[in-house]
Design an enzyme around this catalytic site. Structure first.
Site, PDB file in Angstrom:
ATOM      1  N   SER A 481      30.296  50.210  44.802  1.00 53.76           N
ATOM      2  CA  SER A 481      31.705  49.632  45.396  1.00 53.76           C
ATOM      3  C   SER A 481      31.622  48.090  43.699  1.00 53.76           C
ATOM      4  O   SER A 481      32.373  47.233  44.240  1.00 53.76           O
ATOM      5  CB  SER A 481      32.083  48.623  46.494  1.00 53.76           C
ATOM      6  OG  SER A 481      30.774  48.235  47.001  1.00 53.76           O
ATOM      7  N   HIS A 502      34.793  55.290  42.454  1.00 52.97           N
ATOM      8  CA  HIS A 502      35.573  54.348  43.765  1.00 52.97           C
ATOM      9  C   HIS A 502      35.690  54.772  44.412  1.00 52.97           C
ATOM     10  O   HIS A 502      37.486  54.578  44.232  1.00 52.97           O
ATOM     11  CB  HIS A 502      35.176  53.643  43.312  1.00 52.97           C
ATOM     12  CG  HIS A 502      34.998  51.636  44.076  1.00 52.97           C
ATOM     13  ND1 HIS A 502      35.480  51.011  43.832  1.00 52.97           N
ATOM     14  CD2 HIS A 502      34.500  51.904  45.177  1.00 52.97           C
ATOM     15  CE1 HIS A 502      35.704  49.843  44.991  1.00 52.97           C
ATOM     16  NE2 HIS A 502      34.778  50.337  46.055  1.00 52.97           N
ATOM     17  N   GLU A 514      38.934  54.500  41.363  1.00 51.96           N
ATOM     18  CA  GLU A 514      38.728  54.316  39.972  1.00 51.96           C
ATOM     19  C   GLU A 514      37.628  55.371  39.406  1.00 51.96           C
ATOM     20  O   GLU A 514      36.354  55.022  40.077  1.00 51.96           O
ATOM     21  CB  GLU A 514      37.754  52.385  40.809  1.00 51.96           C
ATOM     22  CG  GLU A 514      39.165  51.673  41.372  1.00 51.96           C
ATOM     23  CD  GLU A 514      37.833  49.880  41.021  1.00 51.96           C
ATOM     24  OE1 GLU A 514      38.472  48.455  40.730  1.00 51.96           O
ATOM     25  OE2 GLU A 514      37.106  49.806  42.138  1.00 51.96           O
ATOM     26  N   ASN A 552      38.372  45.698  43.047  1.00 54.06           N
ATOM     27  CA  ASN A 552      37.069  44.718  44.160  1.00 54.06           C
ATOM     28  C   ASN A 552      37.486  42.715  43.714  1.00 54.06           C
ATOM     29  O   ASN A 552      37.265  42.176  43.944  1.00 54.06           O
ATOM     30  CB  ASN A 552      35.841  44.819  44.254  1.00 54.06           C
ATOM     31  CG  ASN A 552      36.279  45.761  45.790  1.00 54.06           C
ATOM     32  OD1 ASN A 552      36.531  45.459  46.818  1.00 54.06           O
ATOM     33  ND2 ASN A 552      34.777  46.552  45.359  1.00 54.06           N
TER      34      ASN A 552
END
Length: 774
Positions: A481, A502, A514, A552
């Site tokens: 991540s 991800h 992702e 993120n």
């Protein structure tokens, strides 16, 4: 970081807030078909007819029953289109004129699809509210003609029967469906910000009762065959092989004996609530209350659905139909529905795309997962049960393998208990998952997904092990991540096979992944990984290999701003309620508890080091970690997680705290030296947090972190629950206007500091009066 934004235990119950707005379980055709005129087909002992229609074929049989076959030429599934009105009128006139026809079986010429719904494109073609009202009334009139046929008409349903397709079936005098696993019945219009506009709000309550009708329409819930029979929505469930025969026999029986009115089975509670005005009023009020609690008033469709049902039952069917058309038109013209429909079209388009254009994916026959923890178990589950690919879980000990197997068993067993799945099928799916404490069998694996701790050296060692024990083309996909994929691949012998994949937690529910290629990842690896993710039922976006990737990265400034507001004295629950009211499924403080405060703390420094001081988390938050406040997983965070005693429950009741309502752990204020008072309004709080996300999303598009604005919007909605009715952060910027966003950020930058400064991409857009979508 792995984000948990919302979950739903019901297999078919997709809440109106759920981000993936679907009209069918698989493909839904949205292109306007070319009208193709075909002669009526003959079949066996059928008598040739003279109908000339494009989508409707009348096939006569010696027993007096004619099959009215729906088959939209050139499309995978049947969808209802406005040009069908004339065709249906013609075929109904022919049926009425032919006295040898004593009954009709309405069926589909498509495999596994009755009618998947209405063509959504026809709504975009409407230029005014009046046009939409006319379109709805036209649908109502056509289905009324079916209902008023002097001979019985039975719908034979095999496969998807959704939206307008179910409205069509409900207009028939009886319904029989197959036990095909792909048979699903429902009215999912609410997921597109709409309501059933061709009589569905009026017919469904009469068939299944008020409460079940509300449940189906307010959630978009789809029923499997046995559920539909239990609800009273269909009259029988039979194997596909005898579906048409059974439907014919039912039509003959109805013609000979008339339609018998079978009273719905009602329990005592149902009788008390549905058979009198007082009881029904309680149902309406509770439904309204529940809807507003879930939608925060951001979605107008559910309230209008209740209004249509109530009017039809309490006033008259005629008034109900009229109101349905008017409410349908209002919703079609609403911005909320427009955004949800755009989202539907965007995700539909993505399904047709490959990872790299013109690079066809190769078949992935076997997969592996490194790590049997929560993420590894979730990845193994979707690989086996969604992608139907055998998966080998490797862990350092048998306990980890046991955890992964237990994860899948618990999810599947829940389906068995709810009768969504046969026990034999559960065993079959579980057999697709095997485990090992070594690399036995890895030579045959086409892809290995790594889901171990966030440690660079460990992940690099995993790459080396997979290269040693796999074959030359085995893909190594890291579920990291935060660590750049280029660093994970730095020591690889075959860096072209290394890629980021991800997932978001919980893996079985969150739709986004992702996909992160580094500069040496091959195009073939990208296309193969995208195809693999799609088979798992995921919506993949390809993002650049830079700190935080996309989701993120845009989440971090939003979360940091919420933390800054907390330290400035805004109460925890006030911040969360403000963002939930804005449209997020959970507030930022609760999200941090769910994810793990320690997880957020690990990612912050990585982002700060590579992207600058605007990602610096408040230093005071170190006190949370020192106090052991890691969030929900240790039952210690911003909220209380201990089981309440009877005394505590009574005490909360006296304080006006509702059962199940999350309570803030008040000791956190003294720990952080905060006096919670709060000076900002809910709108100001949500604006401060959200604008930080908008600014970073604009940067990401400008830097090519995501391929385009569409992917940026889908990533935000499916990854962190950005309000779907706003269309995503980039569409929201277009709605507000870049000039307005830049002006507000610039004002905050002067008042509060440099972190609010608008990025250059937004400034340029504002100066040139540009937008993302034109």
């Amino acid at each position: 970081m792995t984000e948990k934004t919302h979950s739903n235990d019901s297999e078919q119950n997709n809440d109106a807030l759920n981000v993936e707005a679907k009209v069918s379980a698989d493909d839904v055709a949205v292109d306007v078909a070319t009208s193709v005129v075909t002669e009526v087909a003959t079949n066996g002992n059928a008598t040739p007819g003279k109908s000339v229609v494009s989508a409707f074929t009348l096939v006569r049989h010696d027993n007096g029953i004619a099959h009215l076959v729906i088959d939209v030429i050139g499309e995978k599934v049947n969808t209802l289109k406005p040009e069908f009105a004339e065709q249906i009128n013609a075929v109904l006139a022919e049926i009425k004129a032919d006295k040898t026809i004593t009954g009709i079986v309405l069926c589909s010429g498509k495999q596994d699809s009755f009618v998947a719904g209405a063509d959504i494109n026809m709504l975009a073609a409407c230029q005014s509210r009046e046009e939409v009202v006319a379109l709805s009334r036209q649908g109502q009139r056509i289905f009324a003609l079916l209902e008023q046929l002097p001979i019985p008409i039975v719908a034979a349903i095999d496969g998807t029967c959704l939206g307008g397709g179910l409205e069509l079936a409900m207009a028939c005098h009886a319904r029989v469906c197959s036990d095909n696993s792909k048979t699903a019945l429902g009215l999912p219009e609410v997921q597109l910000g709409l309501l059933p506009g061709s009589g569905g709000t009026q017919r469904l309550p009469k068939l299944v009762g008020l409460q079940k009708a509300l449940d189906m329409m307010l959630t978009g819930k789809q029923l499997r065959a046995k559920q539909a029979l239990k609800y009273g929505l269909v009259d029988d469930v039979v194997p596909s092989t005898v579906l048409l025969h059974v439907a014919e026999q039912l039509a003959i029986s109805l013609q000979q004996h008339g339609k018998k009115i079978v009273k719905r089975k009602q329990g005592l509670v149902d009788k008390l609530l549905e058979n009198n005005a007082v009881g029904r009023n309680i149902v309406y009020q509770q439904a309204q209350k529940s809807v507003l609690a879930k939608t925060q008033g951001n979605y107008p469709a559910p309230v209008k659905i209740i209004d249509c049902i109530r009017t039809g039952i309490e006033v008259s069917s005629e008034s109900g139909y009229k109101l349905e058309a008017e409410h349908f038109a209002d919703l079609v013209m609403s911005d909320e529905s427009a955004q949800l429909r755009q989202l539907f079209f965007a995700t539909t388009a993505m399904k047709k795309e490959q990872g790299v254009a013109d690079v066809m994916p190769e078949k992935i026959a076997k997969a592996g997962v490194l790590g049997g923890g929560l993420m590894g178990g979730g990845i193994a589950f979707v690989t086996a049960t969604k992608a139907h690919i055998p998966v080998r879980v490797k862990d350092i000990n048998h306990k980890g393998i046991g955890q992964a197997l237990k994860y899948s068993y618990q999810l599947l067993n829940k389906k068995v208990k709810r009768r969504f799945l046969l026990n034999s099928e559960m065993q079959k799916q579980l057999a697709m998952i095997t485990g090992s404490v070594d690399y036995t069998g890895f030579k045959a694996l086409d892809i290995v997904v790594e889901a171990v701790f966030e440690d660079l050296t460990l992940k690099q060692n995993m790459v080396a092990e997979v290269e040693k024990h796999g074959h030359d083309k085995t893909i190594f996909a890291s579920n990291t991540s935060s660590i750049p994929i280029g660093q994970i691949a730095a020591k690889a012998k075959r860096p072209e096979n290394v890629i980021g994949l991800h997932y978001f937690s919980p893996v079985d529910k969150m739709p986004l992944v992702e996909i992160i290629p580094h500069d040496k990842t091959s195009d073939q690896t990208i296309s193969n990984t995208v195809a693999f993710a799609k088979k798992q039922g995921k919506t993949p976006i390809v993002v650049k290999d830079k700190a935080g990737f996309y989701v993120n990265r845009i989440l971090a400034p939003y979360m940091n701003e919420a933390a800054i507001l907390l330290l400035a004295g805004e109460p925890i629950d006030k911040i969360d309620k403000a963002l939930v009211k804005f449209g997020f499924p959970v507030g930022p403080m609760q999200l941090l508890d769910e994810v793990g405060i320690d997880v957020g703390a690990k990612i912050g420094p990585i982002l700060q080091a590579e992207l600058g001081e605007r990602f610096a988390a408040p230093a005071a938050f170190d006190k949370l970690l020192a106090d052991g406040r890691l969030g929900k997983k240790v039952k210690k965070g911003f909220y209380l997680y201990q089981k309440k005693s009877l005394a505590k429950t009574l005490q909360n009741t006296l304080k006006g705290i509702k059962s199940g309502q999350k309570q803030v752990d008040e000791t956190i204020y003294s720990l952080l030296n905060i006096k919670p008072a709060g000076s900002l309004t809910a709108a100001e709080i949500s604006k401060r947090c959200t604008y930080m996300m908008l600014n970073e999303a604009a940067r990401c598009v400008d830097e090519g972190i995501v391929r385009n604005a569409r992917d940026g919007d889908i990533g935000a909605i499916f990854g962190i629950g950005f309000p779907p009715f706003l269309g995503g952060p980039l569409r929201y910027i277009d709605k507000i206007g870049a000039k307005s966003v830049v002006a507000q950020l610039s004002q905050w930058a002067e008042q509060h500091g440099e972190r609010y400064s608008p990025c250059q991409a937004l400034v340029t857009m504002a100066e040139n009066d540009q937008s993302y979508y034109g």
